[in-house]
Design an enzyme around this catalytic site. Structure first.
Site, PDB file in Angstrom:
ATOM      1  N   HIS A 224       0.884  -1.271   0.025  1.00 57.95           N
ATOM      2  CA  HIS A 224      -0.133  -0.022   0.063  1.00 57.95           C
ATOM      3  C   HIS A 224       0.898   1.334  -0.089  1.00 57.95           C
ATOM      4  CE1 HIS A 224       0.511  -1.016   4.383  1.00 57.95           C
ATOM      5  NE2 HIS A 224       1.145   0.345   4.364  1.00 57.95           N
TER       6      HIS A 224
HETATM    7  C1  T46 Z   1       2.880   1.197   6.824  1.00 60.88           C
HETATM    8  C2  T46 Z   1       3.850  -0.204   6.892  1.00 60.88           C
HETATM    9  C3  T46 Z   1       5.522   0.072   6.793  1.00 60.88           C
HETATM   10  C4  T46 Z   1      -3.902   0.457  13.489  1.00 60.88           C
HETATM   11  O1  T46 Z   1      -5.126   0.030  13.927  1.00 60.88           O
HETATM   12  N1  T46 Z   1      -3.044   1.413  13.733  1.00 60.88           N
HETATM   13  C5  T46 Z   1      -1.946   1.599  13.223  1.00 60.88           C
HETATM   14  O2  T46 Z   1      -1.250   2.640  13.782  1.00 60.88           O
HETATM   15  C6  T46 Z   1      -1.641   0.717  12.331  1.00 60.88           C
HETATM   16  C7  T46 Z   1      -0.149   1.127  11.576  1.00 60.88           C
HETATM   17  C8  T46 Z   1      -2.347  -0.295  11.889  1.00 60.88           C
HETATM   18  N2  T46 Z   1      -3.517  -0.527  12.572  1.00 60.88           N
HETATM   19  C9  T46 Z   1      -4.265  -1.517  11.850  1.00 60.88           C
HETATM   20  C10 T46 Z   1      -4.833  -1.607  10.419  1.00 60.88           C
HETATM   21  C11 T46 Z   1      -4.759  -2.961   9.950  1.00 60.88           C
HETATM   22  O3  T46 Z   1      -6.175  -3.551  10.642  1.00 60.88           O
HETATM   23  O4  T46 Z   1      -3.402  -2.861  12.068  1.00 60.88           O
HETATM   24  C12 T46 Z   1      -3.782  -3.652  10.907  1.00 60.88           C
HETATM   25  C13 T46 Z   1      -2.491  -4.041  10.188  1.00 60.88           C
HETATM   26  O5  T46 Z   1      -2.026  -2.834   9.254  1.00 60.88           O
HETATM   27  P1  T46 Z   1      -1.463  -3.037   7.960  1.00 60.88           P
HETATM   28  O6  T46 Z   1      -2.193  -4.089   7.453  1.00 60.88           O
HETATM   29  O7  T46 Z   1      -1.468  -1.818   7.317  1.00 60.88           O
HETATM   30  O8  T46 Z   1       0.227  -3.536   8.227  1.00 60.88           O
HETATM   31  P2  T46 Z   1       1.341  -3.446   7.175  1.00 60.88           P
HETATM   32  O9  T46 Z   1       2.581  -4.184   7.962  1.00 60.88           O
HETATM   33  O10 T46 Z   1       1.084  -3.985   5.900  1.00 60.88           O
HETATM   34  O11 T46 Z   1       1.554  -2.056   7.154  1.00 60.88           O
HETATM   35  C14 T46 Z   1       2.169  -1.141   8.040  1.00 60.88           C
HETATM   36  C15 T46 Z   1       1.381   0.444   8.242  1.00 60.88           C
HETATM   37  O12 T46 Z   1      -0.003   0.010   8.301  1.00 60.88           O
HETATM   38  C16 T46 Z   1       1.645   1.063   7.238  1.00 60.88           C
HETATM   39  O13 T46 Z   1       1.382   2.741   7.505  1.00 60.88           O
HETATM   40  O14 T46 Z   1       3.594   2.177   6.037  1.00 60.88           O
HETATM   41  O15 T46 Z   1       3.565  -0.831   8.042  1.00 60.88           O
END
Ligand code: T46
Length: 305
Positions: free
Chosen positions: A223
């Protein structure tokens, strides 16, 4: 250029730098008094690599350009002191940096050490500039048994490199800044890295998050953010970070806790866990906002057009 064992034929060129005022002005040893016989004896003694390892830095034509060393090898703390001297003819031609990188790599990969340290007189501006330019960290809390060797000298600047530190000179990845976080190493007690919003990164942090317990081989991310700015770093383990934006698609391996990547423009990111349990830490410019995410690659490409 390469490193090899010292050979007796190197003695005359070793003597050349010992008698060169430009080279020895900041060295502690009384090199000006040495003879070619002293150089030959040093080379013969260097065959015994138990406490000290001295290697020749040589040109492609096998001409001796200088000596690079790991001294006082301590098998308990797995540490050694680094030293280097190059002939005037080798200065400014990359020999010093090559010799340094190569012996530090050998220290960790071949000789099983964890720490390489050294010091330089703060008056030796050329050397201080060289080490600072290459982002070596200033070391603190030098143990008394090491300091004893330098009794009477109190204007010393200490540096150290710990196994896993990256000596890479990379400044950018897909146009995103690669920064060296301020880091304070100690000898035998790890290192501490820190950063401050505004002072080290051009934005204020509103949120810190970290990703843990990820098995090896797993990919996350996929993303981009519309406005969020972030500093990413890996305080433990190895993570490949793939970034894509207007500047193209590029990757970097995060494995050095003192290296961070600053993403300030809309950038597609993917993270691959190269080692189980590696930790990804992120300092973000804003609170969590699901609407700031672009999760479809084609929508992202449209967005940055
Ligand atoms: C990024 C990369 C490097 C929250 O509720 N609060 C938060 O502060 C974050 C970061 C995530 N979330 C929730 C959203 C999803 O339901 O945690 C879950 C996992 O997030 P995501 O699938 O987006 O995780 P990654 O590892 O793909 O991405 C993360 C960050 O979301 C993103 O901003 O830049 O790490």
């Amino acid at each position: 250029m390469r490193l090899r064992d010292l050979e007796l034929k190197d003695a005359p060129l070793m003597l050349e730098w010992m008698h060169d005022e430009n080279v020895i002005e900041n060295l502690r040893g009384r090199f000006a008094e040495k003879t070619v016989e002293d150089c030959r004896n040093f080379i013969k003694a260097a065959e015994n690599k138990e406490h000290d390892i001295h290697l020749a830095i040589v040109s492609d034509e096998d001409e001796y350009m200088g000596t690079v060393s790991l001294k006082d090898i301590d098998r308990e703390t797995l540490s050694a002191e680094f030293a280097i001297t190059v002939r005037k003819a080798a200065m400014g031609r990359g020999y010093a940096w090559f010799g340094m990188e190569e012996i530090i790599r050998k220290a960790f990969d071949e000789y099983g050490l964890d720490t390489v340290y050294w010091c330089v007189s703060r008056q030796n501006e050329r050397a201080v500039r060289f080490y600072d330019k290459h982002n070596f960290h200033e070391a603190v809390d030098i143990s008394s048994n090491i300091l004893e060797r330098y009794a009477g000298m109190n204007d010393l600047k200490w540096y150290s490199v710990l196994k896993g530190d990256v000596l890479d000179e990379r400044k950018e990845v897909a146009g995103c800044k690669v920064i060296h976080l301020r880091t304070v190493p100690t000898i035998g007690a790890g290192e501490l890295s820190f950063f401050e919003s505004s002072n080290d990164v051009d934005f204020e942090f509103r949120r810190l998050y970290y990703i843990t317990k990820v098995p090896e081989g797993v990919r996350r991310g996929f993303h981009a953010h519309k406005t969020l700015k972030q500093l990413l770093f890996c305080p433990y383990g190895r993570i490949q970070l793939i970034l894509e934006n207007k500047n193209g698609r590029e990757e970097i391996e995060l494995s050095d806790p003192s290296i961070g990547v600053v993403i300030e423009e809309p950038t597609w990111r993917e993270m691959l866990w190269l080692q189980k349990d590696s930790v990804l830490c992120v300092a973000a410019s804003d609170y969590y906002d699901a609407d700031d995410y672009i999760r479809e690659h084609d929508v992202f490409l449209e967005f940055i057009k």
